[in-house]
Design a protein around this motif. Sequence first.
Motif, PDB file in Angstrom:
ATOM      1  N   SER A  16     -36.896 -24.043  -1.866  1.00 21.25           N
ATOM      2  CA  SER A  16     -36.983 -25.470  -1.550  1.00 21.25           C
ATOM      3  C   SER A  16     -35.742 -26.203  -2.069  1.00 21.25           C
ATOM      4  CB  SER A  16     -38.254 -26.025  -2.184  1.00 21.25           C
ATOM      5  OG  SER A  16     -38.274 -27.419  -2.114  1.00 21.25           O
ATOM      6  N   ALA A  17     -35.299 -25.820  -3.271  1.00 18.28           N
ATOM      7  CA  ALA A  17     -34.126 -26.469  -3.864  1.00 18.28           C
ATOM      8  C   ALA A  17     -32.877 -26.227  -3.011  1.00 18.28           C
ATOM      9  CB  ALA A  17     -33.904 -25.956  -5.286  1.00 18.28           C
ATOM     10  N   PHE A  60     -32.764 -25.551   0.188  1.00 18.35           N
ATOM     11  CA  PHE A  60     -32.900 -26.310   1.438  1.00 18.35           C
ATOM     12  C   PHE A  60     -32.514 -27.770   1.208  1.00 18.35           C
ATOM     13  CE2 PHE A  60     -35.030 -28.673   4.749  1.00 18.35           C
ATOM     14  CZ  PHE A  60     -34.909 -27.875   5.872  1.00 18.35           C
ATOM     15  N   ASN A  61     -33.062 -28.351   0.136  1.00 18.49           N
ATOM     16  CA  ASN A  61     -32.766 -29.762  -0.130  1.00 18.49           C
ATOM     17  C   ASN A  61     -31.293 -29.993  -0.471  1.00 18.49           C
ATOM     18  OD1 ASN A  61     -35.193 -31.146   0.368  1.00 18.49           O
ATOM     19  ND2 ASN A  61     -36.055 -30.437  -1.569  1.00 18.49           N
ATOM     20  N   ARG A  62     -30.686 -29.034  -1.157  1.00 13.19           N
ATOM     21  CA  ARG A  62     -29.255 -29.182  -1.485  1.00 13.19           C
ATOM     22  C   ARG A  62     -28.416 -29.173  -0.217  1.00 13.19           C
ATOM     23  NH1 ARG A  62     -28.681 -28.282  -7.129  1.00 13.19           N
ATOM     24  NH2 ARG A  62     -26.440 -28.037  -6.993  1.00 13.19           N
ATOM     25  N   VAL A 113     -29.501 -30.131   2.730  1.00 10.19           N
ATOM     26  CA  VAL A 113     -29.739 -31.425   3.390  1.00 10.19           C
ATOM     27  C   VAL A 113     -28.863 -32.497   2.753  1.00 10.19           C
ATOM     28  CG1 VAL A 113     -31.434 -33.243   3.849  1.00 10.19           C
ATOM     29  CG2 VAL A 113     -32.105 -30.842   4.086  1.00 10.19           C
ATOM     30  N   SER A 114     -28.798 -32.504   1.400  1.00  7.84           N
ATOM     31  CA  SER A 114     -27.935 -33.480   0.712  1.00  7.84           C
ATOM     32  C   SER A 114     -26.481 -33.318   1.129  1.00  7.84           C
ATOM     33  CB  SER A 114     -28.038 -33.312  -0.809  1.00  7.84           C
ATOM     34  OG  SER A 114     -29.340 -33.589  -1.248  1.00  7.84           O
ATOM     35  N   ILE A 155     -25.979 -34.778   4.537  1.00 12.06           N
ATOM     36  CA  ILE A 155     -25.950 -36.248   4.485  1.00 12.06           C
ATOM     37  C   ILE A 155     -24.580 -36.728   3.995  1.00 12.06           C
ATOM     38  CG2 ILE A 155     -26.890 -38.282   3.330  1.00 12.06           C
ATOM     39  CD1 ILE A 155     -29.616 -36.770   3.276  1.00 12.06           C
ATOM     40  N   ARG A 156     -24.051 -36.046   2.944  1.00 16.40           N
ATOM     41  CA  ARG A 156     -22.729 -36.444   2.441  1.00 16.40           C
ATOM     42  C   ARG A 156     -21.667 -36.318   3.522  1.00 16.40           C
ATOM     43  NH1 ARG A 156     -24.258 -34.369  -2.492  1.00 16.40           N
ATOM     44  NH2 ARG A 156     -23.637 -32.253  -1.939  1.00 16.40           N
ATOM     45  N   LEU A 195     -31.602 -35.606  10.927  1.00 12.48           N
ATOM     46  CA  LEU A 195     -32.385 -35.055   9.810  1.00 12.48           C
ATOM     47  C   LEU A 195     -33.832 -34.796  10.227  1.00 12.48           C
ATOM     48  CD1 LEU A 195     -31.067 -37.244   6.850  1.00 12.48           C
ATOM     49  CD2 LEU A 195     -30.493 -34.857   7.368  1.00 12.48           C
ATOM     50  N   GLN A 196     -34.385 -35.714  11.020  1.00 10.37           N
ATOM     51  CA  GLN A 196     -35.766 -35.546  11.489  1.00 10.37           C
ATOM     52  C   GLN A 196     -35.904 -34.244  12.298  1.00 10.37           C
ATOM     53  OE1 GLN A 196     -36.879 -38.237  14.601  1.00 10.37           O
ATOM     54  NE2 GLN A 196     -39.078 -37.997  14.228  1.00 10.37           N
ATOM     55  N   HIS A 252     -37.996 -26.767   8.592  1.00  6.45           N
ATOM     56  CA  HIS A 252     -38.221 -26.430   7.180  1.00  6.45           C
ATOM     57  C   HIS A 252     -39.190 -25.260   7.005  1.00  6.45           C
ATOM     58  CE1 HIS A 252     -40.343 -26.937   3.288  1.00  6.45           C
ATOM     59  NE2 HIS A 252     -39.158 -27.247   2.820  1.00  6.45           N
TER      60      HIS A 252
END
Lengths: 142, 274
Positions: free
Chosen positions: A101-102, A104-106, A108-109, A112-113, A129-130, A136
């Motif tokens: 999960s971490a 995946f979220n990294r 995504v971050s 975004i950047r 993002l949606q 996921h």
Amino acid sequence: MPRFLYLWLWLTLLVTGCTGQPERGDSLYAQLGGEAGVDRIVAGLLWEIAEDAETRALFVDTDIKRFRDKLAEQLCAVTDGPCVYTGDSMRETHRHLQVTSAQFNRLVSSLIRVMEQEQIAVGAQNALLQRLAAMHGDIVAE
Amino acid sequence: MRNWQARLAVLALFMPLMVQADSRLLATGGASSIEGQAGGGIAPWAVISGYGDVGEWGGALALGRVSVDDFQLDVQSVSVGLENTLEFSVSRQDLEVAPLGLNIRQDVFGAKARLAGDLIYGALPQLTAGLQYKRNRDMGVPLALGAARDSGTDLYLAAGKLWLNGVLGRNVFANGTLRWTAAHQTGLLGFDEQRELVAEGSVGVFLNRHWVIGAEYRQKPDQLQSVTEDDWADMFVGWFPNKRFAAVLAWTELGDIAGLASQSGWYLSLQLSQ
């Protein structure tokens, strides 16, 4: 205090209305800058991955050239661009990686950047993002 | 105090297994509520404090102030989030009652466990069960108003969801909390023998990933015979410039408190997080 909540609703509509008109008619692909825009996003994402030890670990056995091409193709297809994704399914490509999960979220971050650096409109960022967030369940190991 | 030490011991057991890191997305740890838990201003949310993901831990330190016509509430709180699954918190509240020239202090110890779902991914909202053990330290006014007890435990269930691209291209957040509480004015006016079920709701719209505007509503029990207790509401602006800092400014309407009519004013919360 309904009066209070009506006021909030009005303010919200006003502010969102002023700050972000979704570009009507343009496909999400066009809002990301078309082929050139998507290529820049993918290139930026590769730099982000290279700089983050946590996510970089997922790519040690990856053919980066193929990954870049397939990711660009997939982003094009998923944003209603003129492409058909010809790579393997998300479930198949991530099955052996034990993506956390971490991680995946990294990623995504990072995305975004990169989109902020590319000055992609907030509405287009969120729309992409949606669509990616829907993957996921196929990517992150339970 | 025993409670708090037990929690510290649990933390000490867990911590070596995890790394302090902040992989979760910006603002997904929420702000710190007046009761010290990750949430909005007046309601706890289903989210876990800080930015720790599975395999990580995080947390937050916060200072809050509510300044209404006849009262000022100052809150200091600390919370720790483990594995994006458990949260423990402590907060100290100090309510200045201006017309009486006195203060009422209260400690709130909180715990939360994420039961199912995820804030962002999948169909199920993030579902969390939580409790707040509260101990009022200045019972003079509460006893005079008819409160039965000086401590109490609130139990709640919270559901939270963030919709990416929810409305007009903006990400939209909503949280609902069902609370079972015996507290008068969150415990600052003491506690009743009987609990009552109340509902709390928060909604927010992210203008971009740093700015959110929203509103909250908190239903309140009204169990003291001597004075009326009203529901609470606020409208807030939250700013999350990065994962280390957040600020929330709100206009809040708290209704009648301890016989003093229609209290409204400002709320400010400053949060350091990891």
